[in-house]
Design a protein around this motif. Sequence first.
Motif, mmCIF file in Angstrom:
data_model
loop_
_atom_site.group_PDB
_atom_site.id
_atom_site.type_symbol
_atom_site.label_atom_id
_atom_site.label_comp_id
_atom_site.label_asym_id
_atom_site.label_seq_id
_atom_site.Cartn_x
_atom_site.Cartn_y
_atom_site.Cartn_z
ATOM 1 N N ASN A 21 -5.053 -2.157 -1.173
ATOM 2 C CA ASN A 21 -5.609 -1.376 -2.273
ATOM 3 C C ASN A 21 -6.152 -2.318 -3.355
ATOM 4 O OD1 ASN A 21 -5.608 0.164 -4.903
ATOM 5 N ND2 ASN A 21 -4.958 1.807 -3.525
ATOM 6 N N LYS A 22 -7.385 -2.093 -3.773
ATOM 7 C CA LYS A 22 -8.059 -2.984 -4.717
ATOM 8 C C LYS A 22 -7.378 -3.032 -6.081
ATOM 9 C CE LYS A 22 -12.607 -2.530 -2.551
ATOM 10 N NZ LYS A 22 -14.026 -2.107 -2.731
ATOM 11 N N ASN A 23 -6.549 -2.045 -6.371
ATOM 12 C CA ASN A 23 -5.870 -2.001 -7.668
ATOM 13 C C ASN A 23 -4.540 -2.769 -7.674
ATOM 14 O OD1 ASN A 23 -7.802 -0.283 -9.008
ATOM 15 N ND2 ASN A 23 -7.026 1.397 -7.748
ATOM 16 N N SER A 40 -7.993 -16.053 1.508
ATOM 17 C CA SER A 40 -7.256 -14.928 0.918
ATOM 18 C C SER A 40 -8.108 -13.669 0.789
ATOM 19 C CB SER A 40 -6.685 -15.319 -0.448
ATOM 20 O OG SER A 40 -7.723 -15.697 -1.340
ATOM 21 N N GLY A 41 -9.383 -13.842 0.404
ATOM 22 C CA GLY A 41 -10.266 -12.687 0.253
ATOM 23 C C GLY A 41 -10.487 -11.951 1.560
ATOM 24 N N LYS A 42 -10.668 -12.713 2.637
ATOM 25 C CA LYS A 42 -10.874 -12.115 3.958
ATOM 26 C C LYS A 42 -9.632 -11.355 4.411
ATOM 27 C CE LYS A 42 -14.120 -15.671 5.561
ATOM 28 N NZ LYS A 42 -14.338 -16.754 6.564
ATOM 29 N N ILE A 43 -8.455 -11.931 4.122
ATOM 30 C CA ILE A 43 -7.200 -11.310 4.550
ATOM 31 C C ILE A 43 -6.981 -9.981 3.835
ATOM 32 C CG2 ILE A 43 -4.680 -11.551 4.557
ATOM 33 C CD1 ILE A 43 -5.140 -14.599 4.833
ATOM 34 N N THR A 44 -7.141 -9.976 2.508
ATOM 35 C CA THR A 44 -6.919 -8.741 1.751
ATOM 36 C C THR A 44 -7.912 -7.655 2.161
ATOM 37 O OG1 THR A 44 -8.295 -9.620 -0.055
ATOM 38 C CG2 THR A 44 -5.915 -9.903 -0.249
ATOM 39 N N LYS A 45 -9.137 -8.067 2.505
ATOM 40 C CA LYS A 45 -10.151 -7.101 2.938
ATOM 41 C C LYS A 45 -9.823 -6.547 4.315
ATOM 42 C CE LYS A 45 -15.137 -6.540 3.620
ATOM 43 N NZ LYS A 45 -16.469 -7.225 3.602
ATOM 44 N N GLU A 46 -9.468 -7.436 5.250
ATOM 45 C CA GLU A 46 -9.194 -7.002 6.621
ATOM 46 C C GLU A 46 -7.956 -6.118 6.697
ATOM 47 O OE1 GLU A 46 -8.736 -8.930 11.100
ATOM 48 O OE2 GLU A 46 -9.782 -10.014 9.516
ATOM 49 N N LEU A 47 -6.972 -6.374 5.830
ATOM 50 C CA LEU A 47 -5.743 -5.584 5.844
ATOM 51 C C LEU A 47 -5.815 -4.378 4.909
ATOM 52 C CD1 LEU A 47 -3.000 -8.369 6.014
ATOM 53 C CD2 LEU A 47 -3.998 -7.041 7.865
ATOM 54 N N ASN A 48 -6.997 -4.155 4.347
ATOM 55 C CA ASN A 48 -7.245 -2.969 3.508
ATOM 56 C C ASN A 48 -6.249 -2.832 2.361
ATOM 57 O OD1 ASN A 48 -9.471 -1.970 5.080
ATOM 58 N ND2 ASN A 48 -7.986 -1.313 6.625
ATOM 59 N N ASN A 88 0.825 -1.215 0.000
ATOM 60 C CA ASN A 88 0.000 0.000 0.000
ATOM 61 C C ASN A 88 0.859 1.265 0.000
ATOM 62 O OD1 ASN A 88 -2.564 -1.165 -0.086
ATOM 63 N ND2 ASN A 88 -2.691 -1.375 2.137
ATOM 64 N N SER A 89 1.985 1.224 0.715
ATOM 65 C CA SER A 89 2.879 2.388 0.793
ATOM 66 C C SER A 89 3.521 2.694 -0.557
ATOM 67 C CB SER A 89 3.975 2.141 1.837
ATOM 68 O OG SER A 89 3.427 1.952 3.120
ATOM 69 N N LEU A 90 3.749 1.655 -1.351
ATOM 70 C CA LEU A 90 4.431 1.809 -2.636
ATOM 71 C C LEU A 90 3.481 2.135 -3.783
ATOM 72 C CD1 LEU A 90 6.766 -1.318 -2.342
ATOM 73 C CD2 LEU A 90 7.527 1.067 -2.291
ATOM 74 N N TYR A 91 2.187 1.877 -3.590
ATOM 75 C CA TYR A 91 1.237 1.868 -4.706
ATOM 76 C C TYR A 91 1.208 3.155 -5.528
ATOM 77 C CZ TYR A 91 -3.097 2.043 -7.293
ATOM 78 O OH TYR A 91 -4.014 2.215 -8.294
ATOM 79 N N LYS A 92 1.163 4.308 -4.899
ATOM 80 C CA LYS A 92 1.028 5.564 -5.640
ATOM 81 C C LYS A 92 2.280 5.916 -6.448
ATOM 82 C CE LYS A 92 -2.455 7.814 -2.749
ATOM 83 N NZ LYS A 92 -2.783 8.992 -1.912
ATOM 84 N N LEU A 93 3.412 5.358 -6.036
ATOM 85 C CA LEU A 93 4.681 5.697 -6.682
ATOM 86 C C LEU A 93 5.137 4.659 -7.704
ATOM 87 C CD1 LEU A 93 6.554 6.810 -3.440
ATOM 88 C CD2 LEU A 93 5.543 8.311 -5.168
ATOM 89 N N TYR A 94 4.673 3.417 -7.534
ATOM 90 C CA TYR A 94 5.158 2.330 -8.384
ATOM 91 C C TYR A 94 4.008 1.430 -8.835
ATOM 92 C CZ TYR A 94 9.574 3.676 -6.154
ATOM 93 O OH TYR A 94 10.654 4.380 -5.697
#
Length: 390
Positions: free
Chosen positions: A57-59, A47-55, A27-33
């Motif tokens: 980025n959907k992209n 996996s779906g629950k983990i990605t949702k709980e840890l927020n 998430n920290s890298l997303y806007k730059l890379y």
Amino acid sequence: MKKKIILGYDFLKELGGLERVMFFQANSLYKLYDVELIFSYISDKTSGKITKELNLNKNIPVKQISKIKSEFLQYISSILFPKRLTKIKSDLIISHSFMYSIMAMKSKKINNTPYIVTLYHPPNFLYNTSLKWANNLPRKFAYLIGLVFGNYLRNLDKKAVKNADATIVISKYTAKRVKEIYGINPTIIYPVLAKNFKVIDKKEALKHLEKFNLGKPYVLLHGRMIKDKMPDMAIKAFHIAQKKLGIDLVISGTIEEEENIKRLIKNLGIEKRVHILSRVSNEELVSLYNMAKCFLMSAPKEDFGLTPIEAMACGCPVIAWKDDAGPEETIIDGKTGYLAKPYSIDDFANKIILCLKSKQNKKEISKSVNKFSEENIKSKFLKTINKLNF
């Protein structure tokens, strides 16, 4: 055009400290890379629950490195075919495991791709002779691999870490171990404290906890209840302390040792004093921390320990071991918690009693963990990335 960064790890099947760090990095890298998460095995169930709980980025794409569905076969193929990452174009690889460090090293040799190793601890199957950590099939398999091919794999592991363009560790304690084994000075970047962990209004906390019917004051034991985390020691210490305090114990989290824990509670005769809640929501966990009289951290030699800083962020003092490990870097003994003589159940119990008889300043306890904020950790992480000039 943005440069591409791959973050790789063996499995995406459970929510732990490693997954929190890895997803925060992404998430920290997303806007730059251009960021991509790659795993050798992805569990369709969790996996779906983990990605949702840890927020996450959907992209940000989350991919499995091959189509093999078997977790066991994926682990084998990672060992047999370490060149798999060389087929994926990237400008930087961030490894989160032994196998991905090996694959990243191969990619650097063939494609000249720089890589970073994120080390939570030196691989247990190569440097830990105890069987306590081998609590599932993949870990038991790794343990056997370590026994048979240990010398060869240790040399390979050391080569992969030493050839990395940077090595990140999660605590001073881990840095010391890495220095001893690999002979390098890594960059220390602590795991991040999520913003939702904070002191909240008592009425709000009680509202979230209504369904649990927690009538008496309680101490909290939360996290992954597995053998090597020694939850039994916290329960035994509580058994001693509750005789003098008249308090309850709440146990929450992923309780893999539930049968053993229930048997221990029954043998100690404290069934009426213990509430086993299992998994709870984020709102419920924050409320549990806020209302707890203290938090029990009985895991030995913890490399960092996220749950203690979560508890302290909510104004809850922590009892842990004074064993020169991660919690000593976060707990101020006598102010934000108490450190017990390792591994004395009696002293742990005495520290619980001392904590509950002492006046606690929730705001000061919460303030003590501000350095683990998202802003501070993200800034240090991005500085490490920028130094590479890739």
